[in-house]
Scaffold this motif. Structure first.
Motif, PDB file in Angstrom:
ATOM      1  N   GLN A  83     -14.161 -19.568  36.213  1.00  0.00           N
ATOM      2  CA  GLN A  83     -13.298 -18.465  35.783  1.00  0.00           C
ATOM      3  C   GLN A  83     -13.856 -17.180  36.388  1.00  0.00           C
ATOM      4  OE1 GLN A  83     -14.821 -16.340  33.095  1.00  0.00           O
ATOM      5  NE2 GLN A  83     -13.189 -14.900  33.481  1.00  0.00           N
ATOM      6  N   LEU A  84     -12.958 -16.292  36.818  1.00  0.00           N
ATOM      7  CA  LEU A  84     -13.368 -15.014  37.394  1.00  0.00           C
ATOM      8  C   LEU A  84     -12.359 -13.944  36.984  1.00  0.00           C
ATOM      9  CD1 LEU A  84     -15.419 -13.644  39.378  1.00  0.00           C
ATOM     10  CD2 LEU A  84     -13.766 -14.112  41.188  1.00  0.00           C
ATOM     11  N   ASN A  85     -12.843 -12.885  36.353  1.00  0.00           N
ATOM     12  CA  ASN A  85     -12.007 -11.734  35.978  1.00  0.00           C
ATOM     13  C   ASN A  85     -12.450 -10.537  36.794  1.00  0.00           C
ATOM     14  OD1 ASN A  85     -10.573 -13.033  33.897  1.00  0.00           O
ATOM     15  ND2 ASN A  85     -12.257 -12.681  32.491  1.00  0.00           N
ATOM     16  N   ILE A  86     -11.485  -9.827  37.375  1.00  0.00           N
ATOM     17  CA  ILE A  86     -11.808  -8.668  38.209  1.00  0.00           C
ATOM     18  C   ILE A  86     -10.993  -7.472  37.753  1.00  0.00           C
ATOM     19  CG2 ILE A  86     -11.790  -7.723  40.550  1.00  0.00           C
ATOM     20  CD1 ILE A  86     -11.967 -10.631  41.535  1.00  0.00           C
ATOM     21  N   ASN A  87     -11.661  -6.327  37.688  1.00  0.00           N
ATOM     22  CA  ASN A  87     -10.995  -5.049  37.444  1.00  0.00           C
ATOM     23  C   ASN A  87     -11.160  -4.202  38.701  1.00  0.00           C
ATOM     24  OD1 ASN A  87     -10.272  -5.396  34.605  1.00  0.00           O
ATOM     25  ND2 ASN A  87     -12.474  -5.453  34.299  1.00  0.00           N
ATOM     26  N   PHE A  88     -10.039  -3.889  39.329  1.00  0.00           N
ATOM     27  CA  PHE A  88     -10.051  -3.051  40.530  1.00  0.00           C
ATOM     28  C   PHE A  88      -9.993  -1.594  40.082  1.00  0.00           C
ATOM     29  CE2 PHE A  88      -8.270  -7.129  41.773  1.00  0.00           C
ATOM     30  CZ  PHE A  88      -9.008  -7.426  42.905  1.00  0.00           C
ATOM     31  N   ILE A  89     -10.958  -0.790  40.514  1.00  0.00           N
ATOM     32  CA  ILE A  89     -11.069   0.590  40.064  1.00  0.00           C
ATOM     33  C   ILE A  89     -10.495   1.561  41.093  1.00  0.00           C
ATOM     34  CG2 ILE A  89     -12.655   2.376  39.224  1.00  0.00           C
ATOM     35  CD1 ILE A  89     -12.579  -0.270  37.504  1.00  0.00           C
ATOM     36  N   ARG A  90     -10.913   1.397  42.339  1.00  0.00           N
ATOM     37  CA  ARG A  90     -10.401   2.262  43.403  1.00  0.00           C
ATOM     38  C   ARG A  90     -10.412   1.499  44.715  1.00  0.00           C
ATOM     39  NH1 ARG A  90     -13.002   4.132  47.701  1.00  0.00           N
ATOM     40  NH2 ARG A  90     -15.154   4.784  47.708  1.00  0.00           N
ATOM     41  N   PRO A  91      -9.570   1.903  45.677  1.00  0.00           N
ATOM     42  CA  PRO A  91      -9.565   1.193  46.961  1.00  0.00           C
ATOM     43  C   PRO A  91     -10.816   1.514  47.778  1.00  0.00           C
ATOM     44  CG  PRO A  91      -8.035   3.041  47.032  1.00  0.00           C
ATOM     45  CD  PRO A  91      -8.556   2.964  45.624  1.00  0.00           C
ATOM     46  N   ALA A  92     -11.141   0.593  48.670  1.00  0.00           N
ATOM     47  CA  ALA A  92     -12.200   0.826  49.659  1.00  0.00           C
ATOM     48  C   ALA A  92     -11.514   0.990  51.012  1.00  0.00           C
ATOM     49  CB  ALA A  92     -13.172  -0.339  49.677  1.00  0.00           C
ATOM     50  N   PHE A  93     -12.136   1.763  51.881  1.00  0.00           N
ATOM     51  CA  PHE A  93     -11.512   2.152  53.144  1.00  0.00           C
ATOM     52  C   PHE A  93     -12.324   1.685  54.345  1.00  0.00           C
ATOM     53  CE2 PHE A  93     -10.314   5.159  49.836  1.00  0.00           C
ATOM     54  CZ  PHE A  93      -8.924   5.091  49.910  1.00  0.00           C
ATOM     55  N   PRO A  94     -11.677   1.602  55.514  1.00  0.00           N
ATOM     56  CA  PRO A  94     -12.385   1.178  56.721  1.00  0.00           C
ATOM     57  C   PRO A  94     -13.635   2.034  56.950  1.00  0.00           C
ATOM     58  CG  PRO A  94     -10.034   1.359  57.158  1.00  0.00           C
ATOM     59  CD  PRO A  94     -10.268   1.912  55.778  1.00  0.00           C
ATOM     60  N   GLY A  95     -14.711   1.340  57.329  1.00  0.00           N
ATOM     61  CA  GLY A  95     -15.966   2.013  57.609  1.00  0.00           C
ATOM     62  C   GLY A  95     -16.899   2.125  56.411  1.00  0.00           C
ATOM     63  N   GLU A  96     -16.373   1.946  55.204  1.00  0.00           N
ATOM     64  CA  GLU A  96     -17.246   2.037  54.023  1.00  0.00           C
ATOM     65  C   GLU A  96     -18.116   0.787  53.930  1.00  0.00           C
ATOM     66  OE1 GLU A  96     -15.340   4.780  50.620  1.00  0.00           O
ATOM     67  OE2 GLU A  96     -14.372   2.818  50.789  1.00  0.00           O
ATOM     68  N   ARG A  97     -19.370   0.998  53.587  1.00  0.00           N
ATOM     69  CA  ARG A  97     -20.280  -0.119  53.328  1.00  0.00           C
ATOM     70  C   ARG A  97     -20.307  -0.341  51.820  1.00  0.00           C
ATOM     71  NH1 ARG A  97     -23.919  -3.442  55.568  1.00  0.00           N
ATOM     72  NH2 ARG A  97     -25.902  -3.837  54.513  1.00  0.00           N
ATOM     73  N   LEU A  98     -19.967  -1.558  51.430  1.00  0.00           N
ATOM     74  CA  LEU A  98     -19.894  -1.917  50.022  1.00  0.00           C
ATOM     75  C   LEU A  98     -21.116  -2.734  49.626  1.00  0.00           C
ATOM     76  CD1 LEU A  98     -16.160  -3.038  49.861  1.00  0.00           C
ATOM     77  CD2 LEU A  98     -17.125  -0.749  49.476  1.00  0.00           C
ATOM     78  N   LEU A  99     -21.624  -2.480  48.430  1.00  0.00           N
ATOM     79  CA  LEU A  99     -22.732  -3.231  47.868  1.00  0.00           C
ATOM     80  C   LEU A  99     -22.247  -3.930  46.607  1.00  0.00           C
ATOM     81  CD1 LEU A  99     -25.532  -0.555  48.317  1.00  0.00           C
ATOM     82  CD2 LEU A  99     -25.047  -2.533  49.780  1.00  0.00           C
ATOM     83  N   ALA A 100     -22.363  -5.233  46.584  1.00  0.00           N
ATOM     84  CA  ALA A 100     -21.952  -6.032  45.427  1.00  0.00           C
ATOM     85  C   ALA A 100     -23.192  -6.570  44.740  1.00  0.00           C
ATOM     86  CB  ALA A 100     -21.063  -7.185  45.877  1.00  0.00           C
ATOM     87  N   THR A 101     -23.237  -6.429  43.426  1.00  0.00           N
ATOM     88  CA  THR A 101     -24.358  -6.962  42.663  1.00  0.00           C
ATOM     89  C   THR A 101     -23.844  -7.970  41.652  1.00  0.00           C
ATOM     90  OG1 THR A 101     -24.218  -5.124  41.096  1.00  0.00           O
ATOM     91  CG2 THR A 101     -25.793  -4.896  42.910  1.00  0.00           C
ATOM     92  N   CYS A 120     -19.458   1.591  46.596  1.00  0.00           N
ATOM     93  CA  CYS A 120     -19.686   2.114  47.941  1.00  0.00           C
ATOM     94  C   CYS A 120     -21.151   2.518  48.021  1.00  0.00           C
ATOM     95  CB  CYS A 120     -18.829   3.353  48.197  1.00  0.00           C
ATOM     96  SG  CYS A 120     -17.078   3.019  48.121  1.00  0.00           S
ATOM     97  N   GLU A 121     -21.678   2.609  49.221  1.00  0.00           N
ATOM     98  CA  GLU A 121     -23.068   3.053  49.359  1.00  0.00           C
ATOM     99  C   GLU A 121     -23.282   4.412  48.709  1.00  0.00           C
ATOM    100  OE1 GLU A 121     -25.755   1.308  52.960  1.00  0.00           O
ATOM    101  OE2 GLU A 121     -24.230   2.751  53.503  1.00  0.00           O
ATOM    102  N   SER A 122     -22.222   5.212  48.653  1.00  0.00           N
ATOM    103  CA  SER A 122     -22.317   6.533  48.022  1.00  0.00           C
ATOM    104  C   SER A 122     -22.383   6.440  46.498  1.00  0.00           C
ATOM    105  CB  SER A 122     -21.133   7.404  48.432  1.00  0.00           C
ATOM    106  OG  SER A 122     -19.926   6.831  47.956  1.00  0.00           O
ATOM    107  N   GLY A 123     -22.151   5.241  45.945  1.00  0.00           N
ATOM    108  CA  GLY A 123     -22.259   5.030  44.506  1.00  0.00           C
ATOM    109  C   GLY A 123     -20.945   4.936  43.769  1.00  0.00           C
TER     110      GLY A 123
END
Length: 163
Positions: A83-101, A120-123
């Motif tokens: 089972q997996l539940n996801i809440n999308f908060i805001r879009p990510a854009f080309p060039g952004e580096r994403l960190l998933a924990t 995003c790397e910016s937090g």
């Protein structure tokens, strides 16, 4: 318990996943019920709008939670998403580096509950997730089943042979 180690040569890390490799998801750190993965958004990850496709975000979160869950799995068991539940908060854009924990919140004999997030790397928070993962037996291969069938036929034949 599956050990931490050098990715990707450490077989206890559940990569070798062709989709994860195709998407360019990078392992950063994992072990002891936690994980950290990264992805730099590029044109392959976009939907028809210039934003990250939600399925890519879901795969990133599923992978982060799954890696964390796998670090507490018995060494002879696989970890699969139940089972997996996801809440999308805001879009990510080309060039952004994403960190998933990912972080294990509860580990039982048969399952794990984990939570995680993508930033995003910016937090800035992009998405959050919770999931349940089950421990399952390693799948039998065609070689395993043909070997056991052959062995069973040979045993049956020897039981019938009075010689």
């Amino acid at each position: 318990m599956n050990a931490s180690g050098s990715y990707p040569s450490d077989s206890s890390v559940p990569f070798g996943d062709h989709l994860v490799e195709l998407l360019g998801i990078e392992p950063i750190d994992w072990g002891e019920g936690r994980s950290k993965l990264a992805l730099t958004v590029d044109h392959r990850h976009l939907r028809n709008l210039p934003i990250l496709h939600g399925g890519v975000t879901a795969t990133l979160l599923d992978s982060a939670l799954g890696v964390a869950a796998n670090t507490v799995a018995p060494p002879d068991r696989l970890t699969v998403t139940a089972q997996l539940n996801i809440n999308f908060i805001r879009p990510a854009f080309p060039g952004e580096r994403l960190l998933a924990t990912g972080r294990v919140r509860h580990a039982g004999r048969q399952s794990v509950v984990a939570t995680g997030e993508v930033r995003c790397e910016s937090g800035e928070l992009v998405a959050t997730a919770s999931g349940t993962f089950l421990f399952t037996d390693l799948p039998r291969t065609a070689d395993d089943s043909s070997t056991s069938e052959t062995t069973a036929r040979e045993k049956s034949a020897s039981d019938e042979d009075p010689a």
